[in-house]
Design a protein around this motif. Structure first.
Motif, PDB file in Angstrom:
ATOM      1  N   SER A 139     -32.366   8.843  20.260  1.00 39.63           N
ATOM      2  CA  SER A 139     -31.107   9.305  20.843  1.00 39.63           C
ATOM      3  C   SER A 139     -30.388   8.221  21.643  1.00 39.63           C
ATOM      4  CB  SER A 139     -31.349  10.512  21.752  1.00 39.63           C
ATOM      5  OG  SER A 139     -30.175  10.802  22.469  1.00 39.63           O
ATOM      6  N   ILE A 140     -29.258   7.751  21.081  1.00 39.59           N
ATOM      7  CA  ILE A 140     -28.423   6.781  21.806  1.00 39.59           C
ATOM      8  C   ILE A 140     -27.752   7.477  22.992  1.00 39.59           C
ATOM      9  CG2 ILE A 140     -26.368   5.300  21.609  1.00 39.59           C
ATOM     10  CD1 ILE A 140     -27.652   4.073  19.350  1.00 39.59           C
ATOM     11  N   LYS A 141     -27.454   8.763  22.817  1.00 37.44           N
ATOM     12  CA  LYS A 141     -26.814   9.513  23.903  1.00 37.44           C
ATOM     13  C   LYS A 141     -27.697   9.503  25.154  1.00 37.44           C
ATOM     14  CE  LYS A 141     -23.792  12.535  21.286  1.00 37.44           C
ATOM     15  NZ  LYS A 141     -22.947  13.674  21.603  1.00 37.44           N
ATOM     16  N   ASP A 142     -28.998   9.649  24.962  1.00 40.31           N
ATOM     17  CA  ASP A 142     -29.925   9.617  26.112  1.00 40.31           C
ATOM     18  C   ASP A 142     -29.902   8.256  26.807  1.00 40.31           C
ATOM     19  OD1 ASP A 142     -30.566  12.169  25.484  1.00 40.31           O
ATOM     20  OD2 ASP A 142     -32.619  11.766  24.812  1.00 40.31           O
ATOM     21  N   ILE A 143     -29.861   7.202  26.000  1.00 40.05           N
ATOM     22  CA  ILE A 143     -29.838   5.847  26.573  1.00 40.05           C
ATOM     23  C   ILE A 143     -28.566   5.664  27.401  1.00 40.05           C
ATOM     24  CG2 ILE A 143     -29.629   3.380  26.000  1.00 40.05           C
ATOM     25  CD1 ILE A 143     -31.500   3.861  23.647  1.00 40.05           C
ATOM     26  N   VAL A 144     -27.435   6.104  26.842  1.00 42.36           N
ATOM     27  CA  VAL A 144     -26.160   5.950  27.548  1.00 42.36           C
ATOM     28  C   VAL A 144     -26.111   6.827  28.793  1.00 42.36           C
ATOM     29  CG1 VAL A 144     -23.647   6.221  27.373  1.00 42.36           C
ATOM     30  CG2 VAL A 144     -24.928   5.206  25.472  1.00 42.36           C
ATOM     31  N   SER A 145     -26.718   8.019  28.732  1.00 40.78           N
ATOM     32  CA  SER A 145     -26.671   8.859  29.936  1.00 40.78           C
ATOM     33  C   SER A 145     -27.518   8.225  31.042  1.00 40.78           C
ATOM     34  CB  SER A 145     -27.095  10.297  29.638  1.00 40.78           C
ATOM     35  OG  SER A 145     -28.482  10.348  29.457  1.00 40.78           O
ATOM     36  N   GLN A 146     -28.508   7.423  30.673  1.00 37.38           N
ATOM     37  CA  GLN A 146     -29.308   6.748  31.695  1.00 37.38           C
ATOM     38  C   GLN A 146     -28.674   5.438  32.172  1.00 37.38           C
ATOM     39  OE1 GLN A 146     -33.439   6.107  30.631  1.00 37.38           O
ATOM     40  NE2 GLN A 146     -33.942   5.259  32.622  1.00 37.38           N
ATOM     41  N   PHE A 147     -28.083   4.665  31.237  1.00 43.30           N
ATOM     42  CA  PHE A 147     -27.625   3.326  31.615  1.00 43.30           C
ATOM     43  C   PHE A 147     -26.104   3.117  31.604  1.00 43.30           C
ATOM     44  CE2 PHE A 147     -32.063   2.535  30.468  1.00 43.30           C
ATOM     45  CZ  PHE A 147     -32.473   1.850  31.602  1.00 43.30           C
ATOM     46  N   GLY A 148     -25.354   4.094  31.057  1.00 47.08           N
ATOM     47  CA  GLY A 148     -23.892   3.980  31.072  1.00 47.08           C
ATOM     48  C   GLY A 148     -23.389   2.669  30.493  1.00 47.08           C
ATOM     49  N   GLY A 197     -18.570  -1.901  25.514  1.00 48.30           N
ATOM     50  CA  GLY A 197     -19.243  -0.984  26.442  1.00 48.30           C
ATOM     51  C   GLY A 197     -18.479   0.325  26.582  1.00 48.30           C
ATOM     52  N   GLN A 198     -17.150   0.205  26.710  1.00 50.84           N
ATOM     53  CA  GLN A 198     -16.327   1.414  26.853  1.00 50.84           C
ATOM     54  C   GLN A 198     -16.431   2.291  25.611  1.00 50.84           C
ATOM     55  OE1 GLN A 198     -12.750  -0.682  27.876  1.00 50.84           O
ATOM     56  NE2 GLN A 198     -12.894  -0.152  30.063  1.00 50.84           N
ATOM     57  N   LEU A 199     -16.410   1.635  24.429  1.00 50.49           N
ATOM     58  CA  LEU A 199     -16.507   2.400  23.193  1.00 50.49           C
ATOM     59  C   LEU A 199     -17.857   3.134  23.112  1.00 50.49           C
ATOM     60  CD1 LEU A 199     -15.417   2.420  19.844  1.00 50.49           C
ATOM     61  CD2 LEU A 199     -17.794   1.662  19.881  1.00 50.49           C
ATOM     62  N   ILE A 200     -18.938   2.423  23.453  1.00 51.76           N
ATOM     63  CA  ILE A 200     -20.280   3.038  23.390  1.00 51.76           C
ATOM     64  C   ILE A 200     -20.339   4.261  24.306  1.00 51.76           C
ATOM     65  CG2 ILE A 200     -22.735   2.693  23.935  1.00 51.76           C
ATOM     66  CD1 ILE A 200     -22.393  -0.268  23.115  1.00 51.76           C
ATOM     67  N   VAL A 201     -19.880   4.096  25.545  1.00 53.81           N
ATOM     68  CA  VAL A 201     -19.940   5.183  26.520  1.00 53.81           C
ATOM     69  C   VAL A 201     -19.068   6.367  26.088  1.00 53.81           C
ATOM     70  CG1 VAL A 201     -19.376   5.831  28.910  1.00 53.81           C
ATOM     71  CG2 VAL A 201     -20.585   3.687  28.442  1.00 53.81           C
ATOM     72  N   GLN A 202     -17.850   6.034  25.676  1.00 55.25           N
ATOM     73  CA  GLN A 202     -16.907   7.081  25.257  1.00 55.25           C
ATOM     74  C   GLN A 202     -17.467   7.898  24.091  1.00 55.25           C
ATOM     75  OE1 GLN A 202     -13.192   5.134  24.528  1.00 55.25           O
ATOM     76  NE2 GLN A 202     -12.058   7.040  24.252  1.00 55.25           N
ATOM     77  N   SER A 203     -18.006   7.196  23.111  1.00 57.19           N
ATOM     78  CA  SER A 203     -18.525   7.866  21.922  1.00 57.19           C
ATOM     79  C   SER A 203     -19.753   8.710  22.273  1.00 57.19           C
ATOM     80  CB  SER A 203     -18.890   6.828  20.861  1.00 57.19           C
ATOM     81  OG  SER A 203     -19.425   7.457  19.730  1.00 57.19           O
ATOM     82  N   ALA A 204     -20.669   8.125  23.057  1.00 56.44           N
ATOM     83  CA  ALA A 204     -21.917   8.824  23.378  1.00 56.44           C
ATOM     84  C   ALA A 204     -21.691  10.029  24.287  1.00 56.44           C
ATOM     85  CB  ALA A 204     -22.903   7.859  24.031  1.00 56.44           C
ATOM     86  N   GLU A 205     -20.629   9.962  25.097  1.00 54.60           N
ATOM     87  CA  GLU A 205     -20.392  11.076  26.025  1.00 54.60           C
ATOM     88  C   GLU A 205     -19.560  12.198  25.410  1.00 54.60           C
ATOM     89  OE1 GLU A 205     -18.848   9.225  29.563  1.00 54.60           O
ATOM     90  OE2 GLU A 205     -20.864   8.764  30.332  1.00 54.60           O
ATOM     91  N   ASP A 206     -19.124  11.998  24.173  1.00 51.90           N
ATOM     92  CA  ASP A 206     -18.323  13.032  23.499  1.00 51.90           C
ATOM     93  C   ASP A 206     -19.258  14.128  22.964  1.00 51.90           C
ATOM     94  OD1 ASP A 206     -16.839  14.582  21.774  1.00 51.90           O
ATOM     95  OD2 ASP A 206     -15.719  12.906  20.901  1.00 51.90           O
ATOM     96  N   PRO A 207     -19.188  15.333  23.571  1.00 51.96           N
ATOM     97  CA  PRO A 207     -20.133  16.391  23.162  1.00 51.96           C
ATOM     98  C   PRO A 207     -19.962  16.820  21.702  1.00 51.96           C
ATOM     99  CG  PRO A 207     -18.436  17.268  24.654  1.00 51.96           C
ATOM    100  CD  PRO A 207     -18.240  15.786  24.616  1.00 51.96           C
ATOM    101  N   GLU A 208     -18.776  16.549  21.137  1.00 56.61           N
ATOM    102  CA  GLU A 208     -18.509  16.939  19.751  1.00 56.61           C
ATOM    103  C   GLU A 208     -19.256  16.034  18.755  1.00 56.61           C
ATOM    104  OE1 GLU A 208     -16.123  19.597  18.838  1.00 56.61           O
ATOM    105  OE2 GLU A 208     -16.711  19.953  20.921  1.00 56.61           O
ATOM    106  N   ILE A 218     -23.716   6.321  16.295  1.00 56.18           N
ATOM    107  CA  ILE A 218     -24.213   5.084  15.661  1.00 56.18           C
ATOM    108  C   ILE A 218     -23.136   4.492  14.757  1.00 56.18           C
ATOM    109  CG2 ILE A 218     -25.872   4.201  13.953  1.00 56.18           C
ATOM    110  CD1 ILE A 218     -27.948   6.095  15.214  1.00 56.18           C
ATOM    111  N   GLN A 219     -22.446   5.376  14.051  1.00 57.35           N
ATOM    112  CA  GLN A 219     -21.383   4.930  13.133  1.00 57.35           C
ATOM    113  C   GLN A 219     -20.231   4.269  13.912  1.00 57.35           C
ATOM    114  OE1 GLN A 219     -20.201   8.151  10.633  1.00 57.35           O
ATOM    115  NE2 GLN A 219     -19.268   6.830   9.090  1.00 57.35           N
ATOM    116  N   ASP A 220     -19.835   4.881  15.024  1.00 54.96           N
ATOM    117  CA  ASP A 220     -18.767   4.317  15.859  1.00 54.96           C
ATOM    118  C   ASP A 220     -19.136   2.907  16.329  1.00 54.96           C
ATOM    119  OD1 ASP A 220     -17.306   6.595  15.611  1.00 54.96           O
ATOM    120  OD2 ASP A 220     -17.727   7.389  17.611  1.00 54.96           O
TER     121      ASP A 220
END
Length: 338
Positions: free
Chosen positions: A139-148, A261-272, A279-281
């Motif tokens: 889960s990339i989302k988990d990594i981003v929620s921990q490290f932003g 960094g902004q793209l990674i965070v934005q994409s990972a934080e999108d609940p949709e 990963i594709q983004d």
């Protein structure tokens, strides 16, 4: 592990080396002093993957003198879910029959036909577990929620094939985190860089240091005092990422990294968005970076591969951090003229 608390290596097919045997005994939690049971661990050593399932033997079992046992499978491919499912089936067989013969039959069946029946109804099918599924399981989302925003440090380190060391006292946390990192550079689809369970053992460290870049997981905090092993150190327990002094120049961050960094965070934080969409983004944005590099590469004199034209890159007058990053990226992709 028998009722006397001794750990015995009882059976092996077809054969193994003394080195690998010692390594597997070290990885298997039965030899551990702290008595913690780890139901499933996996890792890699010199391009051989190992998968270890350990269970406690219930009183009802035919295995009267045994308190716990581990089943180890070695393989050439990375697929924790596949081998966790398969070793669980083998464990149940061993619990029921108390002999390796039944396990052996199933192992040969999977090797030759890709299928075996399990003790409970149902069967195990190799083809249910394709490699891509294993690559997408973290889960990339988990990594981003921990490290932003700091996730971009990990992305940059992976792009530049740097050495990333991850520490957490719990092996399960280390494995979950490290297995996901290669997905940040999806275009390579290279999980051979993953060494999810490493001990501070001379032989293991020597094998690790032969790799150009890697993601290595440790449960011993002593690894933080080994700057010779990493360019980036991730302390998962404290949610801290540290860049080693020698890697700071190559890892200097600029506008390009901020956008990434902004793209990674934005994409990972999108609940949709699903994990695979995230990963594709990231992969699309990564491709853009390579597009940046394309105009400054030319076919080498021997026509073998594309190399970087450094003059052309300098004339473009990118911000220093961007130019620096593109140069180091070309180096990582072996595009520099020697």
């Amino acid at each position: 592990k028998d009722t006397n608390g001794e750990v015995l290596w009882v059976w092996c097919y077809p054969s193994t080396t003394a080195t690998l045997r010692n390594l597997l005994l070290r990885k298997c939690c039965l030899t551990d002093e702290n008595k913690l049971l780890h139901p499933f661990v996996f890792g890699q050593y010199r391009r051989t993957w190992f998968y270890i399932t350990t269970i406690e033997v219930p009183d009802s079992s035919i295995l009267k003198k045994v308190t716990h046992f581990s089943i180890v499978l070695t393989a050439k491919d990375f697929n924790p879910e596949k081998y966790a499912a398969f070793t669980r089936i083998l464990c149940r067989m061993y619990l029921k029959h108390g002999s390796p013969v039944k396990m052996m039959e199933s192992y040969i069946a999977v090797l030759t036909k890709g299928i075996c029946q399990s003790e409970e109804n149902g069967s195990f099918l190799s083809k249910d577990f394709d490699a891509r599924k294993a690559y997408l399981a973290g889960s990339i989302k988990d990594i981003v929620s921990q490290f932003g925003m700091e996730t971009v440090i990990l992305h940059t380190a992976l792009m530049l094939k740097k050495r990333i060391v991850v520490y957490h006292p719990k092996i399960e946390a280390v494995q979950e985190f490290t297995r996901t990192l290669p997905a940040l550079v999806w275009h390579r689809q290279d999980w051979t860089i993953l060494h999810s369970y490493v001990h501070l053992n001379a032989d293991e460290l020597e094998a690790l240091q032969m790799c150009t870049g890697y993601v290595a997981g440790f449960v011993d905090l002593e690894v933080s005092n080994r700057p010779d092993l990493y360019d980036v150190f991730v302390n998962l327990a404290e949610s801290e990422i540290t860049i080693a002094p020698l890697a700071k120049e190559a890892m200097a961050m600029g506008k390009l990294h901020k956008e990434m960094g902004q793209l990674i965070v934005q994409s990972a934080e999108d609940p949709e968005k699903s994990e695979s969409q995230v990963i594709q983004d990231i992969a699309l944005k990564t491709r853009e970076i390579f597009t940046n590099l394309a105009p400054f590469s030319e076919v080498s004199a021997d026509g073998e591969k594309r190399v970087l034209n450094l003059e052309a890159l300098k004339q473009k007058r990118f911000p220093p951090a961007t130019e620096n990053f593109l140069y180091h990226l070309a180096a990582a992709e072996q595009m520099l003229k020697i």
